[in-house]
Design a protein around this motif. Structure first.
Motif, short mmCIF file in Angstrom:
data_model
loop_
_atom_site.label_atom_id
_atom_site.label_comp_id
_atom_site.label_asym_id
_atom_site.label_seq_id
_atom_site.Cartn_x
_atom_site.Cartn_y
_atom_site.Cartn_z
N SER A 1 52.25 -166.90 20.19
CA SER A 1 53.45 -166.50 19.80
C SER A 1 53.72 -165.23 19.35
CB SER A 1 54.00 -167.63 18.76
OG SER A 1 53.43 -166.95 17.54
N SER A 2 55.15 -164.52 19.74
CA SER A 2 55.34 -163.33 19.44
C SER A 2 55.13 -162.90 17.98
CB SER A 2 56.81 -163.05 19.96
OG SER A 2 57.94 -163.71 19.40
N GLY A 3 55.48 -163.92 17.12
CA GLY A 3 55.44 -163.43 15.81
C GLY A 3 54.11 -163.53 14.98
N TYR A 4 53.12 -163.77 15.76
CA TYR A 4 51.57 -163.98 15.38
C TYR A 4 50.80 -162.55 15.30
CZ TYR A 4 46.79 -164.99 14.74
OH TYR A 4 45.52 -164.96 14.33
N LYS A 5 50.59 -162.29 13.82
CA LYS A 5 49.90 -161.20 13.76
C LYS A 5 48.53 -161.38 13.15
CE LYS A 5 53.91 -158.34 13.68
NZ LYS A 5 55.13 -158.69 13.60
N VAL A 6 47.46 -160.66 13.65
CA VAL A 6 46.16 -160.79 12.78
C VAL A 6 46.24 -160.05 11.45
CG1 VAL A 6 43.72 -160.26 13.08
CG2 VAL A 6 44.96 -160.96 15.09
N ASP A 7 45.79 -160.80 10.62
CA ASP A 7 45.64 -160.02 9.23
C ASP A 7 44.21 -159.23 9.26
OD1 ASP A 7 45.35 -159.11 6.57
OD2 ASP A 7 45.55 -161.23 5.56
#
Length: 193
Positions: free
Chosen positions: A176-182
């Motif tokens: 998904s476009s909102g997923y970001k790796v911490d």
């Protein structure tokens, strides 16, 4: 506040639910405890909430504030609730009904009339338990009379289906476009490995 010698089942149940709320919402040590807020949340008057709080003061979970009111006295995150509070009759009945449902001894749809003799408790106790189950999302009231347990993972096929669903949903979430790796969490995990 002085603790009563003998607490009622309602007071013990409320004390347990308040303690669970403190634990589950990560209320910090020193946080103020509101009697009116708890009374509204649990749908009871202030008197049984105050008595339940007295129990928790007696157990050292809460303490009086210097001015007025109560606050959380100790961290309860990893606390074993059964070591702090006796099991209320309603809590034990909750466990028995859920165990019977999980073992298939209780049908998907039940009535108060059939539960009363089965568990040998008054109608008011059964009604209280079913209302609690409804609040927890475990049962739904049927039109007319009766209650239906929600569909649960009672057999192997249901477990397999739930894992297949999780695989599809969780993998799709990664794209998904909102997923970001911490990156700080990932670097911490790499360091521990």
């Amino acid at each position: 506040m002085a603790q009563k010698e003998t607490a009622s089942p309602l007071q013990i149940e409320l004390a347990r639910r308040i303690l669970e709320r403190i634990r589950d919402t990560s209320v910090s040590v020193g946080a103020r405890v509101s009697v009116p807020e708890l009374a509204r949340e649990f749908g009871v008057s202030r008197s049984p909430v105050s008595a339940a709080l007295d129990i928790l003061v007696g157990k050292g979970i809460l303490e009086p504030m210097p001015t007025r009111g109560l606050r959380v006295a100790r961290d309860v995150a990893d606390m074993d609730l059964s070591s702090v509070l006796p099991t209320s009759p309603l809590e034990e009945l909750h466990r028995r009904v859920m165990r019977d449902r999980a073992l298939g001894k209780l049908s998907h749809e039940v009535s108060e009339a059939e539960l009363i003799p089965r568990y040998n408790v008054p109608r008011g106790v059964i009604r209280k338990l079913l209302m609690r189950f409804a609040a927890e999302g475990l049962v739904q009231r049927l039109p007319g009379h009766g209650w239906r347990f929600i569909d649960t993972l009672l057999d192997d096929d249901a477990y397999v289906e739930s894992y297949e669903f999780r695989i599809a949903v969780e993998c799709a979430a990664l794209t998904s476009s909102g997923y970001k790796v911490d990156s700080s969490a990932v670097s911490g995990a790499e360091a521990r490995a």
